[in-house]
Motif scaffolding. Sequence first.
Motif, PDB file in Angstrom:
ATOM      1  N   VAL A  25       3.112 -82.247  99.011  1.00 46.98           N
ATOM      2  CA  VAL A  25       4.218 -81.488  99.581  1.00 46.98           C
ATOM      3  C   VAL A  25       4.081 -80.038  99.169  1.00 46.98           C
ATOM      4  CG1 VAL A  25       6.684 -81.102  99.337  1.00 46.98           C
ATOM      5  CG2 VAL A  25       5.840 -83.388  99.773  1.00 46.98           C
ATOM      6  N   GLN A  26       4.233 -79.156 100.124  1.00 45.68           N
ATOM      7  CA  GLN A  26       4.301 -77.728  99.835  1.00 45.68           C
ATOM      8  C   GLN A  26       5.766 -77.320  99.883  1.00 45.68           C
ATOM      9  OE1 GLN A  26       1.684 -76.285 102.946  1.00 45.68           O
ATOM     10  NE2 GLN A  26      -0.045 -76.181 101.537  1.00 45.68           N
ATOM     11  N   PHE A  27       6.207 -76.599  98.872  1.00 44.72           N
ATOM     12  CA  PHE A  27       7.626 -76.273  98.812  1.00 44.72           C
ATOM     13  C   PHE A  27       7.843 -74.871  98.265  1.00 44.72           C
ATOM     14  CE2 PHE A  27       8.389 -76.622  94.214  1.00 44.72           C
ATOM     15  CZ  PHE A  27       7.264 -77.325  93.796  1.00 44.72           C
ATOM     16  N   ASP A  28       8.987 -74.341  98.606  1.00 44.72           N
ATOM     17  CA  ASP A  28       9.436 -73.066  98.057  1.00 44.72           C
ATOM     18  C   ASP A  28      10.444 -73.362  96.953  1.00 44.72           C
ATOM     19  OD1 ASP A  28       9.494 -71.655 101.376  1.00 44.72           O
ATOM     20  OD2 ASP A  28       7.932 -71.512  99.846  1.00 44.72           O
ATOM     21  N   ARG A  29      10.167 -72.832  95.775  1.00 46.38           N
ATOM     22  CA  ARG A  29      11.087 -73.052  94.666  1.00 46.38           C
ATOM     23  C   ARG A  29      12.364 -72.226  94.853  1.00 46.38           C
ATOM     24  NH1 ARG A  29       8.218 -72.941  89.018  1.00 46.38           N
ATOM     25  NH2 ARG A  29       7.257 -74.729  89.998  1.00 46.38           N
TER      26      ARG A  29
ATOM     27  N   GLU B 137       4.745 -70.192  97.257  1.00 51.98           N
ATOM     28  CA  GLU B 137       4.813 -71.580  97.682  1.00 51.98           C
ATOM     29  C   GLU B 137       4.062 -72.421  96.656  1.00 51.98           C
ATOM     30  OE1 GLU B 137       4.521 -73.402 102.029  1.00 51.98           O
ATOM     31  OE2 GLU B 137       2.526 -73.007 101.206  1.00 51.98           O
ATOM     32  N   TYR B 138       4.566 -73.608  96.388  1.00 52.63           N
ATOM     33  CA  TYR B 138       3.960 -74.492  95.388  1.00 52.63           C
ATOM     34  C   TYR B 138       3.562 -75.813  96.034  1.00 52.63           C
ATOM     35  CZ  TYR B 138       5.939 -71.235  92.012  1.00 52.63           C
ATOM     36  OH  TYR B 138       6.249 -70.107  91.297  1.00 52.63           O
ATOM     37  N   ASN B 139       2.711 -76.530  95.304  1.00 52.33           N
ATOM     38  CA  ASN B 139       2.250 -77.855  95.728  1.00 52.33           C
ATOM     39  C   ASN B 139       2.716 -78.904  94.735  1.00 52.33           C
ATOM     40  OD1 ASN B 139       0.355 -78.161  98.095  1.00 52.33           O
ATOM     41  ND2 ASN B 139      -0.511 -76.365  97.098  1.00 52.33           N
ATOM     42  N   ALA B 140       3.020 -80.077  95.262  1.00 56.57           N
ATOM     43  CA  ALA B 140       3.276 -81.236  94.405  1.00 56.57           C
ATOM     44  C   ALA B 140       2.506 -82.420  94.971  1.00 56.57           C
ATOM     45  CB  ALA B 140       4.769 -81.558  94.370  1.00 56.57           C
ATOM     46  N   TRP B 141       2.051 -83.280  94.056  1.00 59.34           N
ATOM     47  CA  TRP B 141       1.271 -84.458  94.441  1.00 59.34           C
ATOM     48  C   TRP B 141       1.960 -85.731  93.969  1.00 59.34           C
ATOM     49  CZ3 TRP B 141      -3.091 -84.489  97.422  1.00 59.34           C
ATOM     50  CH2 TRP B 141      -3.727 -83.259  97.637  1.00 59.34           C
ATOM     51  N   GLY B 142       1.848 -86.759  94.785  1.00 57.35           N
ATOM     52  CA  GLY B 142       2.305 -88.068  94.361  1.00 57.35           C
ATOM     53  C   GLY B 142       1.267 -88.750  93.495  1.00 57.35           C
ATOM     54  N   GLN B 143       1.630 -89.914  92.975  1.00 59.83           N
ATOM     55  CA  GLN B 143       0.764 -90.613  92.041  1.00 59.83           C
ATOM     56  C   GLN B 143      -0.324 -91.421  92.757  1.00 59.83           C
ATOM     57  OE1 GLN B 143       3.713 -91.602  93.001  1.00 59.83           O
ATOM     58  NE2 GLN B 143       3.683 -93.833  93.297  1.00 59.83           N
TER      59      GLN B 143
END
Length: 121
Positions: A97-101, A107-113
């Motif tokens: 997911v790319q998101f704005d804090r 823009e930041y990235n988050a990864w699932g497991q």
Amino acid sequence: QVQLVESGGGLVQAGESLRLSCAASGRFFSINAMTWYRQVPGKQRELVATVSSGGNTKYTESVKGRFTLSRDNAKNTVFLQMNSLKPEDTAVYYCNVQFDRYQWGDEYNAWGQGTQVTVSS
């Protein structure tokens, strides 16, 4: 920070279906692109499908016509419906997911497991 919870992986036979989901939670201003990748041991992670915040989707060629990506913006969740599964779809599937804090800024990235999908022939 954004946390991603993936679900829906498993073991199926060729021709069957699975539905993966990825729910984002945490502190953020907005969720932008939501993407599923997959990876098999010894190979690079491959983009499977992505959906923009506006709902535009793109798929890697090998899954076109079989996989459908959708998102529920109200629940910050993305779904990957996988039909007519093939043994070559076997991999660990990761949600990104790319998101704005904040409203303004990077823009930041988050990864699932990761969730294992295994398709037997």
